[in-house]
Design a protein around this motif. Structure first.
Motif, PDB file in Angstrom:
ATOM      1  N   ARG A   1       0.833  -1.210   0.000  1.00 57.16           N
ATOM      2  CA  ARG A   1       0.000   0.000   0.000  1.00 57.16           C
ATOM      3  C   ARG A   1       0.865   1.257   0.000  1.00 57.16           C
ATOM      4  NH1 ARG A   1      -3.686  -3.265   3.894  1.00 57.16           N
ATOM      5  NH2 ARG A   1      -5.320  -3.949   2.459  1.00 57.16           N
ATOM      6  N   LEU A   2       2.007   1.188   0.658  1.00 56.72           N
ATOM      7  CA  LEU A   2       2.941   2.317   0.607  1.00 56.72           C
ATOM      8  C   LEU A   2       3.392   2.561  -0.830  1.00 56.72           C
ATOM      9  CD1 LEU A   2       4.770   4.302   2.364  1.00 56.72           C
ATOM     10  CD2 LEU A   2       6.528   2.543   2.099  1.00 56.72           C
ATOM     11  N   ALA A   3       3.752   1.493  -1.533  1.00 57.53           N
ATOM     12  CA  ALA A   3       4.179   1.620  -2.928  1.00 57.53           C
ATOM     13  C   ALA A   3       3.034   2.099  -3.812  1.00 57.53           C
ATOM     14  CB  ALA A   3       4.709   0.282  -3.436  1.00 57.53           C
ATOM     15  N   GLU A   4       1.815   1.676  -3.508  1.00 54.84           N
ATOM     16  CA  GLU A   4       0.662   2.094  -4.307  1.00 54.84           C
ATOM     17  C   GLU A   4       0.396   3.591  -4.139  1.00 54.84           C
ATOM     18  OE1 GLU A   4      -2.618   2.078  -6.836  1.00 54.84           O
ATOM     19  OE2 GLU A   4      -0.915   0.708  -6.611  1.00 54.84           O
ATOM     20  N   GLU A   5       0.524   4.088  -2.901  1.00 54.06           N
ATOM     21  CA  GLU A   5       0.354   5.531  -2.696  1.00 54.06           C
ATOM     22  C   GLU A   5       1.429   6.305  -3.457  1.00 54.06           C
ATOM     23  OE1 GLU A   5      -0.196   7.149   1.112  1.00 54.06           O
ATOM     24  OE2 GLU A   5      -2.052   6.058   1.526  1.00 54.06           O
ATOM     25  N   ALA A   6       2.656   5.793  -3.430  1.00 50.87           N
ATOM     26  CA  ALA A   6       3.733   6.461  -4.159  1.00 50.87           C
ATOM     27  C   ALA A   6       3.478   6.432  -5.661  1.00 50.87           C
ATOM     28  CB  ALA A   6       5.065   5.792  -3.833  1.00 50.87           C
ATOM     29  N   ARG A   7       2.956   5.338  -6.154  1.00 48.82           N
ATOM     30  CA  ARG A   7       2.657   5.231  -7.587  1.00 48.82           C
ATOM     31  C   ARG A   7       1.548   6.199  -7.977  1.00 48.82           C
ATOM     32  NH1 ARG A   7      -0.622   2.961 -11.205  1.00 48.82           N
ATOM     33  NH2 ARG A   7      -2.054   2.258  -9.580  1.00 48.82           N
TER      34      ARG A   7
END
Length: 321
Positions: free
Chosen positions: A112-118
């Motif tokens: 989810r951290l990577a998804e927010e960054a994406r």
């Protein structure tokens, strides 16, 4: 008294958010906020950068975009069957249900951290901080165990002066490294490939002969010192499992190595129930008491560019030394 009017649009959004969370994604409201920030193409931002870190961002051509987060609360399942005990009632076994829960809750938070960054158009997330805990659901002493995992970091976009950007387009790179450490790597022609992490839980109990002092013929009440070998073995078993998994993850990322590894562990008394295979060693299907060892490790995998230009360090003279 009339019931409050329900907003069908709000209820649909909440239902969709729950479906996204179940699939490992982020809520609709979080995606909408991040998309709006991306469309603004700049402006104010929030971060956990220090003053030195913010200055280094400008030197490296990094643009801070926003603080991003990933979180998950996960119910730890019940280990109903753990196998048989061995000679003299010894048990040394990985509690795979518990290990799986620890790795799943962390994996969902990092995803989810990577998804927010994406969503915000970032190329990397730096200074990733992890916060983990546990709590009991359903009241004191009678509920199930819930694992909590939160990860925070600053999403950044890389400018033209940074190399290697094309390799990770569409998949933001996560790193626990600070901006200062990140800068040192880049100047050495080294790039972070991503976060690698694993957890393992092992259980060990006293064997009958392990409770005796070496050659003393006495039990735990002995005044002599001796090693509790079953517990030492459980610690080694958990560590080897974790390190082999981290090595496998780094290899999958084609990394040359892992830096900044942080290791933590806990050891606490635990009573194991259930089991299979009958009364092997006199404990099958009954409770046995021992120690549960949890071993965690997390770090950043790195690789070096084939044609990297390594910058020589600049000499610094401390006039106040």
């Amino acid at each position: 008294m009339a019931e409050p009017t329900r907003d069908p649009g709000y209820e649909r959004e909440q239902a969709e958010s729950l479906a996204r969370i179940e699939a490992g994604g982020i809520p609709v409201s979080a995606e909408r906020r991040l998309s709006e920030l991306r469309e603004q193409g700049g402006g104010s931002f929030t971060s956990d950068l220090t003053i030195n870190g913010f200055a280094l961002c400008h030197q490296l051509g990094l643009t801070p975009l926003s603080q991003v987060m990933g979180s998950s609360i996960y119910q730890m399942g019940y280990q109903s069957s753990w196998g048989t005990t061995g000679y003299a009632g010894t048990a040394l076994v990985e509690m795979d249900t518990l290990s799986e829960a620890l790795n799943e809750v962390r994996g969902r938070a990092l995803h989810r951290l990577a998804e927010e960054a994406r969503q915000i158009g970032a190329d990397a997330v730096v200074g990733v901080e992890t916060r983990a805990g546990e709590s009991e659901l359903g009241g004191t002493g009678g509920g199930s165990l819930a694992l909590e995992h939160v990860v925070l970091g600053t999403a950044v976009r890389r400018g033209d002066r940074s190399s290697g950007i094309d390799q990770h387009r569409g998949s933001p790179v996560l790193t626990e490294l600070s901006i200062a450490d990140y800068a040192l790597l880049l100047r050495a022609g080294i790039e972070p490939a991503g976060i690698v992490a694993w957890s393992s839980v092992f259980f060990a109990n006293y064997s009958y002969y392990g409770m005796l002092g070496p050659g003393s013929g006495m039990g735990m009440g002995s005044m002599q010192n001796f090693e509790l070998r079953e517990f030492t073995q459980a610690f080694y078993g958990a560590r080897e499992t974790v390190m082999s998994q981290i090595t496998r993850q780094a290899s999958a990322l084609r990394a040359a190595g892992v830096v900044g590894v942080r290791i933590s562990h806990t050891a606490r008394p635990h009573t194991l129930t259930g089991g299979i295979g009958g009364a092997v060693g006199g404990f099958g299907g009954r409770e046995i008491r021992g120690l549960m060892v949890t071993f965690n490790a997390i770090g950043t995998a790195i690789f070096q560019h084939e044609h990297a230009t390594v910058q020589a360090p600049e000499p610094v003279i401390d006039l106040f030394a």
